[in-house]
Design a protein around this motif. Structure first.
Motif, short mmCIF file in Angstrom:
data_model
loop_
_atom_site.label_atom_id
_atom_site.label_comp_id
_atom_site.label_asym_id
_atom_site.label_seq_id
_atom_site.Cartn_x
_atom_site.Cartn_y
_atom_site.Cartn_z
N ALA A 166 -47.94 -19.65 89.80
CA ALA A 166 -48.20 -19.96 91.22
C ALA A 166 -49.15 -21.15 91.35
N ALA A 167 -50.03 -21.31 90.37
CA ALA A 167 -50.98 -22.43 90.40
C ALA A 167 -50.32 -23.74 89.97
N GLY A 168 -49.12 -23.65 89.40
CA GLY A 168 -48.40 -24.88 89.06
C GLY A 168 -48.14 -25.12 87.59
N ALA A 169 -48.38 -24.10 86.74
CA ALA A 169 -48.07 -24.28 85.30
C ALA A 169 -46.56 -24.42 85.13
N THR A 170 -46.14 -25.44 84.41
CA THR A 170 -44.70 -25.63 84.23
C THR A 170 -44.11 -24.49 83.40
N PHE A 171 -44.74 -24.18 82.26
CA PHE A 171 -44.27 -23.00 81.52
C PHE A 171 -45.44 -22.25 80.90
N ILE A 172 -45.18 -20.98 80.67
CA ILE A 172 -46.15 -20.17 79.93
C ILE A 172 -45.47 -19.76 78.62
N CYS A 173 -46.26 -19.77 77.56
CA CYS A 173 -45.78 -19.37 76.23
C CYS A 173 -46.10 -17.90 76.07
N THR A 174 -45.10 -17.08 75.79
CA THR A 174 -45.34 -15.64 75.70
C THR A 174 -44.65 -15.04 74.48
N ASP A 175 -45.28 -13.97 73.96
CA ASP A 175 -44.66 -13.22 72.86
C ASP A 175 -43.58 -12.27 73.38
N TRP A 176 -43.55 -12.09 74.71
CA TRP A 176 -42.64 -11.11 75.33
C TRP A 176 -41.70 -11.80 76.32
N PRO A 177 -40.92 -12.79 75.89
CA PRO A 177 -40.04 -13.46 76.85
C PRO A 177 -39.08 -12.49 77.51
N GLN A 178 -38.67 -11.45 76.79
CA GLN A 178 -37.70 -10.48 77.35
C GLN A 178 -38.26 -9.75 78.56
N ARG A 179 -39.59 -9.70 78.69
CA ARG A 179 -40.19 -9.04 79.86
C ARG A 179 -40.52 -10.04 80.96
N MET A 180 -40.69 -11.30 80.60
CA MET A 180 -41.15 -12.30 81.57
C MET A 180 -40.02 -12.98 82.33
N VAL A 181 -38.83 -13.08 81.69
CA VAL A 181 -37.76 -13.79 82.40
C VAL A 181 -37.37 -12.96 83.63
N GLY A 182 -37.11 -13.64 84.70
CA GLY A 182 -36.80 -12.92 85.93
C GLY A 182 -37.99 -12.88 86.86
N PHE A 183 -39.19 -13.15 86.32
CA PHE A 183 -40.37 -13.13 87.19
C PHE A 183 -40.88 -14.55 87.45
N GLY A 184 -40.36 -15.50 86.70
CA GLY A 184 -40.82 -16.88 86.87
C GLY A 184 -39.85 -17.67 87.72
N HIS A 185 -39.53 -18.86 87.25
CA HIS A 185 -38.70 -19.77 88.00
C HIS A 185 -37.34 -19.19 88.37
N SER A 186 -36.77 -18.40 87.43
CA SER A 186 -35.41 -17.89 87.65
C SER A 186 -35.39 -16.68 88.58
N ALA A 187 -36.56 -16.21 89.05
CA ALA A 187 -36.59 -15.01 89.91
C ALA A 187 -35.97 -15.29 91.27
#
Ligand code: G3P
Ligand code: MG
Length: 282
Positions: free
Chosen positions: A261-282
Motif C-alpha cells: 500500500a505504501a508503494g513497494a513494487t514487490f516483496i520477497c517472501t518465503d511463502w509466495p503460495q500464501r501471498m499471491v492473490g493479496f497483492g497486485h493480482s487481487a
C-alpha cells in the motif's frame, strides 16, 4: 525494447525468495517451478562462482546446510566445504533436496503442506547452473532478481560480475533480469559493462547517508532494504525520486499489504503460495 520494470507498472507484486522455499528446497529448479505455478510474479535467486568458474545458484558460503556433502567420505578432508572451492563436476553430484525433508525448516513436511507424492522429486534436486535458470526464464518469459553474493577475498571477486552480465546477454534475458547485491561495487561494475541492465542496492542494517543522492550516484533502478528497517515514509521518499523499493523478507501477510500500500513494487517472501492473490493480482 522492453525493460525489466515495464512488466511491473504498479505496486504489489510477489517475489519468491530463493523460489518457494517454504515448500521446496531453496534455490532449486523445483522451488522455482512451484513458485511460478502458484502465481508468483518473479523469482529471487543467489549466485556464486564454482572453483572452475561456473555460475552456480546457491545461497550459503558453505555446502553443509543445504546439501548432503557431509555424507560423502571423499569430501571429508575438505571441511568446511566452501562452495567456491568445489568444481561444478563435484557440485552436480550432491543431493540438494533431502536436507529439506530431514530438517523440515518451515514445518511444512509435518503440517502436510508438502505432499508425500513430492518427496521423491525433492530428493532428486541438484544445485542449478545460472545458465539453466536463465533458459527457463526465457522459455516462460518469467522475470528474475539475481542476487550476486559478495565474493570478496576469493578469486571469484574479479570475475563474477563480468561473467553474470555476459551470460545474461548471451541468453538474451536482459529484459527479464534485475541484478542486486550487498556489494555495491558490483553494481557499479554492472553499469560499466552494460548500462541497459537494471540494478538494485541491497542494504541490511542501516540506510546509507543521504540516501536519494547515494542511489542516484549508484545508478540503480531499485532499492532493496531489509523490511525490518523500512517504513511507509521511507518507501514514499525513495519512490518519489523515481527509484523503486522492493523489500525482503516479508512473510507476514499484514506487513506485506502495508508495504504494498505504501508503494513497494514487490516483496520477497518465503511463502509466495500464501501471498499471491493479496497483492497486485487481487
Ligand atoms: O535479495 C533479498 C535477500 O535474498 C537477501 O538476503 O541472505 O536471503 O540472500 P539473503
Ligand atoms: Mg538472496
Amino acid at each position: 525494447m522492453r525493460s525489466f520494470f515495464d512488466r511491473f507498472p504498479s505496486a504489489g507484486y510477489v517475489c519468491a525468495h530463493r523460489g518457494a522455499r517454504s515448500i521446496a528446497p531453496e534455490n532449486t529448479h523445483m522451488a522455482l517451478d512451484i513458485a511460478r505455478q502458484c502465481g508468483a510474479d518473479l523469482w529471487e535467486i543467489d549466485v556464486q562462482l564454482s572453483a572452475d568458474g561456473e555460475l552456480i545458484v546457491f545461497h550459503d558460503g558453505t555446502l553443509e546446510r543445504t546439501t548432503d556433502i557431509a555424507t560423502h567420505p571423499k569430501f571429508s578432508e575438505r571441511h568446511p566445504w566452501k562452495l567456491t572451492e568445489f568444481t561444478y563436476d563435484e557440485l552436480k553430484k550432491l543431493d540438494a533436496g533431502s536436507w529439506f525433508l530431514n530438517s523440515d525448516p518451515f514445518g511444512t513436511i509435518t503440517s502436510g503442506e508438502v505432499l508425500a507424492d513430492d518427496f521423491s522429486l525433492i530428493k532428486r534436486q541438484k544445485i542449478p547452473l545460472l545458465h539453466n535458470v536463465l533458459s527457463e526464464c526465457r522459455q516462460y518469459d518469467f522475470p528474475v532478481n539475481i542476487e550476486i553474493k559478495d565474493q570478496t577475498g576469493t578469486p571469484a571477486d574479479e570475475r563474477i560480475v563480468r561473467q553474470v552480465v555476459h551470460l545474461i546477454e548471451a541468453t538474451e534475458t536482459v529484459h527479464l533480469v534485475l541484478l542486486s547485491s550487498f556489494n555495491h561495487r558490483y553494481l557499479r561494475q554492472v553499469k560499466q559493462i552494460d548500462p541497459t541492465l537494471k540494478t538494485a542496492a541491497l542494504v541490511e542494517k542501516k540506510h546509507p547517508e543521504d540516501l536519494q543522492n547515494y542511489l542516484a550516484e549508484l545508478g540503480v533502478a531499485a532499492y532493496h532494504p531489509d523490511s525490518q528497517i523500512t517504513d511507509s515514509q521511507l518507501i514514499r521518499q525513495v519512490t518519489s525520486s523515481g527509484v523503486r523499493v522492493n523489500l525482503w523478507t516479508v512473510n507476514d501477510l499484514i506487513k506485506a499489504q502495508y508495504f504494498m500500500a505504501a508503494g513497494a513494487t514487490f516483496i520477497c517472501t518465503d511463502w509466495p503460495q500464501r501471498m499471491v492473490g493479496f497483492g497486485h493480482s487481487a
